[in-house]
Design a protein around this motif. Structure first.
Motif, PDB file in Angstrom:
ATOM      1  N   GLU B 280      -6.971   1.822  -3.492  1.00  0.00           N
ATOM      2  CA  GLU B 280      -6.434   1.097  -2.568  1.00  0.00           C
ATOM      3  C   GLU B 280      -6.093  -0.371  -3.221  1.00  0.00           C
ATOM      4  OE1 GLU B 280      -9.742   0.737   0.475  1.00  0.00           O
ATOM      5  OE2 GLU B 280      -8.221  -0.820   1.119  1.00  0.00           O
ATOM      6  N   VAL B 281      -5.029  -0.885  -2.775  1.00  0.00           N
ATOM      7  CA  VAL B 281      -4.636  -2.281  -3.133  1.00  0.00           C
ATOM      8  C   VAL B 281      -5.182  -3.315  -1.923  1.00  0.00           C
ATOM      9  CG1 VAL B 281      -2.774  -4.019  -3.568  1.00  0.00           C
ATOM     10  CG2 VAL B 281      -2.439  -1.447  -4.537  1.00  0.00           C
ATOM     11  N   THR B 282      -5.811  -4.366  -2.356  1.00  0.00           N
ATOM     12  CA  THR B 282      -6.562  -5.311  -1.192  1.00  0.00           C
ATOM     13  C   THR B 282      -5.360  -6.339  -0.908  1.00  0.00           C
ATOM     14  OG1 THR B 282      -7.765  -6.227  -2.789  1.00  0.00           O
ATOM     15  CG2 THR B 282      -8.797  -4.312  -1.466  1.00  0.00           C
ATOM     16  N   VAL B 283      -5.331  -6.876   0.210  1.00  0.00           N
ATOM     17  CA  VAL B 283      -4.875  -8.159   0.578  1.00  0.00           C
ATOM     18  C   VAL B 283      -5.795  -9.145   1.055  1.00  0.00           C
ATOM     19  CG1 VAL B 283      -2.565  -7.040   1.027  1.00  0.00           C
ATOM     20  CG2 VAL B 283      -4.405  -7.099   2.697  1.00  0.00           C
ATOM     21  N   ASP B 284      -5.198 -10.509   0.737  1.00  0.00           N
ATOM     22  CA  ASP B 284      -6.168 -11.768   1.435  1.00  0.00           C
ATOM     23  C   ASP B 284      -5.541 -11.885   2.828  1.00  0.00           C
ATOM     24  OD1 ASP B 284      -3.374 -12.876   1.240  1.00  0.00           O
ATOM     25  OD2 ASP B 284      -4.080 -13.987  -0.662  1.00  0.00           O
ATOM     26  N   ALA B 285      -6.062 -12.913   3.312  1.00  0.00           N
ATOM     27  CA  ALA B 285      -5.769 -13.131   4.745  1.00  0.00           C
ATOM     28  C   ALA B 285      -4.265 -13.361   4.863  1.00  0.00           C
ATOM     29  CB  ALA B 285      -6.581 -14.529   5.121  1.00  0.00           C
ATOM     30  N   GLY B 286      -3.556 -14.236   3.968  1.00  0.00           N
ATOM     31  CA  GLY B 286      -2.275 -14.283   3.983  1.00  0.00           C
ATOM     32  C   GLY B 286      -1.270 -13.172   3.723  1.00  0.00           C
ATOM     33  N   GLY B 287      -1.855 -11.719   3.570  1.00  0.00           N
ATOM     34  CA  GLY B 287      -1.008 -10.824   3.275  1.00  0.00           C
ATOM     35  C   GLY B 287      -0.527 -10.641   1.701  1.00  0.00           C
ATOM     36  N   ALA B 314       1.735   4.689 -11.004  1.00  0.00           N
ATOM     37  CA  ALA B 314       0.823   5.895 -11.101  1.00  0.00           C
ATOM     38  C   ALA B 314       1.503   7.310 -11.173  1.00  0.00           C
ATOM     39  CB  ALA B 314      -0.352   5.861  -9.994  1.00  0.00           C
ATOM     40  N   SER B 315       2.884   7.306 -10.933  1.00  0.00           N
ATOM     41  CA  SER B 315       3.845   8.152 -10.492  1.00  0.00           C
ATOM     42  C   SER B 315       4.176   8.120  -9.010  1.00  0.00           C
ATOM     43  CB  SER B 315       3.147   9.785 -10.934  1.00  0.00           C
ATOM     44  OG  SER B 315       2.302  10.339  -9.555  1.00  0.00           O
ATOM     45  N   ALA B 316       5.251   8.627  -8.830  1.00  0.00           N
ATOM     46  CA  ALA B 316       6.114   8.408  -7.758  1.00  0.00           C
ATOM     47  C   ALA B 316       5.259   8.462  -6.526  1.00  0.00           C
ATOM     48  CB  ALA B 316       7.578   9.156  -7.494  1.00  0.00           C
ATOM     49  N   CYS B 317       4.385  10.107  -6.358  1.00  0.00           N
ATOM     50  CA  CYS B 317       3.875  10.179  -5.151  1.00  0.00           C
ATOM     51  C   CYS B 317       2.479   9.601  -4.939  1.00  0.00           C
ATOM     52  CB  CYS B 317       3.661  11.710  -5.189  1.00  0.00           C
ATOM     53  SG  CYS B 317       5.304  12.844  -5.027  1.00  0.00           S
ATOM     54  N   GLU B 318       1.903   9.582  -6.464  1.00  0.00           N
ATOM     55  CA  GLU B 318       0.515   8.830  -6.333  1.00  0.00           C
ATOM     56  C   GLU B 318       0.597   7.334  -5.935  1.00  0.00           C
ATOM     57  OE1 GLU B 318      -2.422  10.388  -6.765  1.00  0.00           O
ATOM     58  OE2 GLU B 318      -3.668   8.702  -6.753  1.00  0.00           O
ATOM     59  N   SER B 319       1.802   6.528  -6.521  1.00  0.00           N
ATOM     60  CA  SER B 319       1.829   5.124  -5.867  1.00  0.00           C
ATOM     61  C   SER B 319       2.236   5.137  -4.517  1.00  0.00           C
ATOM     62  CB  SER B 319       3.087   4.632  -6.629  1.00  0.00           C
ATOM     63  OG  SER B 319       2.648   4.460  -8.133  1.00  0.00           O
ATOM     64  N   ALA B 320       2.788   6.324  -3.889  1.00  0.00           N
ATOM     65  CA  ALA B 320       2.932   6.112  -2.283  1.00  0.00           C
ATOM     66  C   ALA B 320       1.589   6.326  -1.666  1.00  0.00           C
ATOM     67  CB  ALA B 320       3.966   7.005  -1.906  1.00  0.00           C
ATOM     68  N   ARG B 321       0.988   7.208  -2.284  1.00  0.00           N
ATOM     69  CA  ARG B 321      -0.581   7.658  -1.554  1.00  0.00           C
ATOM     70  C   ARG B 321      -1.243   6.183  -1.791  1.00  0.00           C
ATOM     71  NH1 ARG B 321      -4.875  11.123  -5.103  1.00  0.00           N
ATOM     72  NH2 ARG B 321      -6.613  11.428  -3.276  1.00  0.00           N
ATOM     73  N   ILE B 322      -1.416   5.664  -2.955  1.00  0.00           N
ATOM     74  CA  ILE B 322      -2.244   4.411  -2.905  1.00  0.00           C
ATOM     75  C   ILE B 322      -1.581   3.447  -1.662  1.00  0.00           C
ATOM     76  CG2 ILE B 322      -2.780   2.332  -4.272  1.00  0.00           C
ATOM     77  CD1 ILE B 322      -2.441   4.236  -7.033  1.00  0.00           C
ATOM     78  N   LEU B 323      -0.262   3.185  -1.625  1.00  0.00           N
ATOM     79  CA  LEU B 323       0.019   2.227  -0.585  1.00  0.00           C
ATOM     80  C   LEU B 323      -0.423   2.756   0.656  1.00  0.00           C
ATOM     81  CD1 LEU B 323       3.911   1.313  -1.915  1.00  0.00           C
ATOM     82  CD2 LEU B 323       1.704  -0.061  -2.035  1.00  0.00           C
ATOM     83  N   LEU B 324      -0.060   4.145   1.130  1.00  0.00           N
ATOM     84  CA  LEU B 324      -0.331   4.470   2.363  1.00  0.00           C
ATOM     85  C   LEU B 324      -1.930   4.537   2.804  1.00  0.00           C
ATOM     86  CD1 LEU B 324       2.080   7.610   2.407  1.00  0.00           C
ATOM     87  CD2 LEU B 324       2.152   5.491   3.588  1.00  0.00           C
ATOM     88  N   SER B 326      -3.811   2.133   1.593  1.00  0.00           N
ATOM     89  CA  SER B 326      -4.232   0.747   1.534  1.00  0.00           C
ATOM     90  C   SER B 326      -3.759  -0.006   3.043  1.00  0.00           C
ATOM     91  CB  SER B 326      -3.512  -0.115   0.593  1.00  0.00           C
ATOM     92  OG  SER B 326      -3.552   0.425  -0.607  1.00  0.00           O
ATOM     93  N   ARG B 327      -4.479   0.619   3.898  1.00  0.00           N
ATOM     94  CA  ARG B 327      -4.527   0.086   5.225  1.00  0.00           C
ATOM     95  C   ARG B 327      -5.282  -1.343   5.770  1.00  0.00           C
ATOM     96  NH1 ARG B 327      -2.311   5.056   8.175  1.00  0.00           N
ATOM     97  NH2 ARG B 327      -2.358   6.363   6.450  1.00  0.00           N
ATOM     98  N   PHE B 331      -1.415  -4.585   7.855  1.00  0.00           N
ATOM     99  CA  PHE B 331      -0.740  -3.462   7.214  1.00  0.00           C
ATOM    100  C   PHE B 331      -0.996  -2.070   7.724  1.00  0.00           C
ATOM    101  CE2 PHE B 331       0.191  -6.679   4.142  1.00  0.00           C
ATOM    102  CZ  PHE B 331       1.545  -7.061   4.239  1.00  0.00           C
ATOM    103  N   PRO B 332      -1.128  -2.054   9.012  1.00  0.00           N
ATOM    104  CA  PRO B 332      -1.728  -0.812   9.697  1.00  0.00           C
ATOM    105  C   PRO B 332      -1.278   0.678   9.124  1.00  0.00           C
ATOM    106  CG  PRO B 332      -0.550  -1.716  11.357  1.00  0.00           C
ATOM    107  CD  PRO B 332      -0.408  -2.781  10.105  1.00  0.00           C
ATOM    108  N   ASP B 333      -0.127   0.441   8.916  1.00  0.00           N
ATOM    109  CA  ASP B 333       0.699   1.913   8.318  1.00  0.00           C
ATOM    110  C   ASP B 333       0.712   2.099   6.864  1.00  0.00           C
ATOM    111  OD1 ASP B 333       1.117   2.560  11.123  1.00  0.00           O
ATOM    112  OD2 ASP B 333       2.943   1.170  11.092  1.00  0.00           O
ATOM    113  N   GLY B 334       0.043   1.265   6.465  1.00  0.00           N
ATOM    114  CA  GLY B 334       0.158   1.307   4.761  1.00  0.00           C
ATOM    115  C   GLY B 334       0.680  -0.033   4.458  1.00  0.00           C
TER     116      GLY B 334
END
Ligand SMILES: Cc1cc2nc3c(=O)[nH]c(=O)nc-3n(C[C@H](O)[C@H](O)[C@H](O)COP(=O)(O)OP(=O)(O)OC[C@H]3O[C@@H](n4cnc5c(N)ncnc54)[C@H](O)[C@@H]3O)c2cc1C
Ligand code: SF4
Lengths: 165, 593
Positions: B280-287, B314-324, B326-327, B331-334
């Motif tokens: 997952e990708v993490t975010v700071d308080a400012g998003g 990471a490839s089209a599907c895998e990058s989407a997977r990482i974003l989804l 990363s809740r 960003f509750p839906d990814g």
């Protein structure tokens, strides 16, 4: 899977018995006999390749093991019934009599469908084994797999044959 | 070599076509890059089985469930399944997802076919009202196609055909001489009004002009010029002998680990960590994105890496997977999924083929036909006019890839002769094999799929992989455009084989569902994080930058808006290059913080 591609090994045990291999080698040579250009299939280890094939731990190969074992058993039973000898010891005409019955599925008699499938499987595996050896490739006249400085395309005689000049 | 120890400027996830190109452009531009790759380290120079014979491999190198494209194929720990990393499918969906776990990803064994998208391909909706337009035009991307082709080395010609763009002057490598069966096909197709022209493949037919090309690519950047020149000078030209799908130890074809990564490493600005499976990708308080969590596959421990910018490739599907996956409360839906479009509009290429046997090619005098291993000629789509007139029952085009010839015999090279020879065995069979050698051909169509609402991926809440990461679930529907196109392909190829005096060996289907390859099977996975001109209708802007998280980018096939018949990888790389230059500008002007 991450096998060493530069120095490959066959990691599974081989399952066919000595007797089965003798019958199989004999059948391989019926399928690809020696002639003035190249040796017979068994001289290039076709039966050993088929052993490797049917011993492999994959679904299709496991099915082929049953097909090949069953087919070899049928060949020997039939050889004994008709000629009172195992397949490997039959004369050329006797072997041909048996093989002619199963070498072409559309012409196989009812009840011999599985045997025809067996024969075709062994024919395919024998031809793979045979033509992929150095001797087989030399027989075909395959001239690649060695570096060339340039690629020239087809020689004039080929163009001529194809009406491309 | 550890060039630097402090935090990187940018984390790039994935080292394939998109990630390799991003790492190259960013490192060359002086940006400190940490490249995280899930697969193991891999060196094509020492690991490629160049001249090994089929007979030296198990099963004569035949494909198996764990090496689907054969023993020598340059795919590590992958294929249609990756051990311990499942994916699921909705009922009725048979999506096939090809992955590999090695430095360079699928660029190690890809087919090297490198076709530019044309002007129509960027504006498909405007032309026929189907699908969506890209937020850029062909002209916007053309300079980066030139750059990518110069770096990569692509052979081909400029033919000036409709929607089949020419490259810039002195960009392409010369095409190889056509083979006998290719010339015969061309002659036949001339009579059918089907164009047959030199293919474009990422293979060096001559050594790269290292000095000239590096000067042209990096006129104002001495470091980039030097590393590029040295890398180009280390690559040999193709020696016309060995299958590209195994990789190329002399670096004559394009692989990310021989073309993108060595010069990037030579800048001192790139650090590569392999066996790093990003979750997952993490975010700071400012998003804003501030780093990624990854699993070190060897120790099975969670690690964190921080950076000011994150690029997913990471490839089209895998990058989407990482974003989804990363809740967060912001960003509750990814991550970056405010539009709800992450995972949506997944596309593959339409595939259908026919094989045949050509008597004219029997018993031909033997001569070298391996060439550059893949095709020297191909057929670009030719029926634009008919489509515009509404004369076809499908809206978009396909191109034709075809092959044959006197190749190195491998597993199955003489299988299936039973029907052709009426069950020959013995001396006659041996002679039939000699006769038929080199006389078989195949024709494969590669066509455009129009994105639809029913083809997408999402997180399967019930299944995790061996790293504890929730997996993807695929959904798929074809429309009649794809199904009818597949039928047209098979009918056309049967017609060509017939006109060559040959016999068709495979079944020509009239039902598109039977003709078409399974979704995913052509391995042109694109879409899922599409670009667009507004935050409501897309995930990214035209520079692959998230609308919602400006320091987050996706630079693989994910940003694709449509999937033209042109194989995607050249475009993935050109878009990654263009987007990386934008990223560098934004870093310089503080636009990302
Ligand atoms: C047999 C075959 C033939 C092909 N032929 C062609 C062709 O002729 N022309 C063409 O244009 N395209 C072709 N393709 C498609 C081409 O390979 C892909 O379009 C291209 O590689 C996609 O680039 P990418 O960067 O998106 O993904 P990849 O090249 O697959 O790279 C993605 C990388 O990310 C890594 N990764 C994945 N998940 C993670 C994670 N969670 N954390 C960290 N790293 C991760 C992977 O291990 C991989 O190394 C072919 C593909 C195959 C399999
Ligand atoms: S055909 Fe040429 S480019 Fe391809 S692997 Fe062989 S030498 Fe390399």
């Amino acid at each position: 899977m991450d096998p060493d591609l530069v120095a490959p090994v066959v990691p599974w045990d081989l399952v066919l018995s000595e007797d089965e291999l003798v019958s199989l080698a004999s059948l391989c040579d019926v399928i690809i006999p020696a002639d003035q250009h190249s040796p017979a299939a068994s001289a290039l280890g076709a039966h050993d390749f088929i052993n490797e094939w049917v011993s492999a731990p994959y679904e299709g190969n496991e099915r082929d093991l049953t097909l090949v074992r069953g087919g070899l058993a049928w060949l020997n039973t039939e050889s004994h019934r008709r000629f009172d000898a195992p397949f490997a010891l039959l004369g050329a005409g006797q072997k041909a009599e048996l093989c002619d019955e199963i070498c072409y599925a559309p012409r196989a008699a009812p009840g011999l469908e599985a045997q025809a499938r067996f024969f075709d499987k062994v024919r395919d595996l024998t031809s793979t084994a045979f033509w992929t050896t150095e001797e087989g490739m030399a027989d075909l006249g395959f001239v690649g797999n060695r570096p060339m400085a340039t690629f020239e395309g087809p020689p004039p005689e080929v163009l001529q044959r194809l009406g491309l000049t | 070599m550890m060039p630097w120890q402090d935090d990187p400027d940018v984390i790039v996830v994935g080292s394939g076509a998109g990630g390799g190109m991003a790492a190259y452009v960013l490192a060359c531009s002086g940006v400190k890059v940490l490249l995280l790759e899930a697969g193991r380290d891999y060196d094509p120079v020492t690991e490629t089985p160049m001249f090994q014979l089929p007979k030296d491999a198990p099963l004569r190198a035949a494909g198996t469930s764990d090496k689907p494209f054969g023993f020598y194929d340059a795919t590590v720990d992958g294929g249609w399944s990756v051990p311990g990393e499942p994916y699921t499918s909705a009922e009725g969906t048979n999506f096939m997802w090809w992955r590999s776990r090695m430095l360079g990803g699928r660029t190690n064994h890809w087919g090297r076919i490198s076709l530019r998208m044309g002007e129509y391909d960027f504006k498909p909706y405007s032309r026929d009202g189907l699908g969506f337009d890209w937020p850029m035009t062909y002209d916007d991307l053309a300079p980066w196609y030139d750059k990518t082709e110069m770096l990569v080395g692509v052979y081909g010609t400029n033919e000036g055909l409709e929607n089949t763009p020419d490259s810039g002057p002195e960009v392409l490598q010369p095409p190889p001489a056509p083979r006998a069966y290719e010339l015969l096909t061309k002659k036949t197709c001339d009579g059918l009004d089907i164009p047959v022209i030199p293919a474009h493949l990422a293979i060096l037919t001559e050594r790269q002009a290292a000095e000239r090309l590096s000067n042209r690519l990096w006129p104002d950047n001495g470091l980039a010029r030097r590393v590029t020149r040295e890398s180009m000078a280390s690559r040999a030209a193709c020696f016309w002998a060995t299958p590209c799908g195994r990789g190329c130890s002399i670096k004559a074809n394009f692989q990310s680990p021989t073309v993108c990564l060595p010069p990037a490493l030579a800048t001192g600005n790139l650090r590569i960590v392999t066996n790093a499976m990003v979750r997952e990708v993490t975010v700071d308080a400012g998003g804003r994105a501030n780093g990624v969590h990854y699993i070190d596959r060897e120790t099975r421990t969670d690690r964190f890496a921080s950076a000011g910018v994150v690029v997913l490739a990471a490839s089209a599907c895998e990058s989407a997977r990482i974003l989804l996956n990363s809740r967060s409360s912001s960003f509750p839906d990814g991550l970056g999924n405010g539009s709800g479009l992450v995972g949506r509009y997944l596309m593959d290429t339409v595939g259908a083929g026919v094989s045949g046997q050509i008597p004219a090619l029997e018993n031909l005098p033997r001569h070298p036909e391996e060439g550059a291993s893949a095709m020297h000629l191909y057929m670009p789509w030719w029926l634009y006019g008919e489509q515009a007139r509404g004369a076809l029952d499908f809206a978009r085009g396909y191109h034709v890839e075809f092959g044959g010839g006197q190749r190195m015999p491998g597993y199955g090279a003489f299988s299936g002769l039973e029907p052709l020879t009426e069950g020959a065995y013995g001396q006659r069979f041996k002679e039939e094999c000699r006769r038929y050698y080199g006389s078989f051909m195949y024709f494969d169509g590669r066509g455009e799929m129009i994105p639809n609402d029913d083809s997408y991926c999402e997180i399967d809440p019930d299944v995790v992989d061996q790293w504890g990461i929730p997996v993807l679930k695929f959904h798929w529907e074809w429309s009649d455009h794809e199904l009818n196109q597949a039928v047209h392909m098979q009918e056309t190829f049967a017609e060509i084989i017939d006109a060559m005096g040959g016999q068709v060996l495979s079944t020509v289907q009239t039902d598109g569902a039977r003709a078409i390859a399974a979704p995913g099977q052509i391995i042109h996975e694109v879409g899922c994080t599409r670009m667009g001109d507004s935050a409501s209708n897309s995930v990214l802007n035209q520079y692959c930058q998230s609308w919602e998280v400006p320091n987050l980018f996706v630079m693989d096939g994910g940003p694709f808006v449509s999937n033209a018949d042109k194989n995607p990888t050249l475009s993935i790389m050109a878009i990654a290059w263009r987007s990386s230059e934008y990223l560098v500008e934004q870093l310089a002007t503080g636009g990302l913080s």
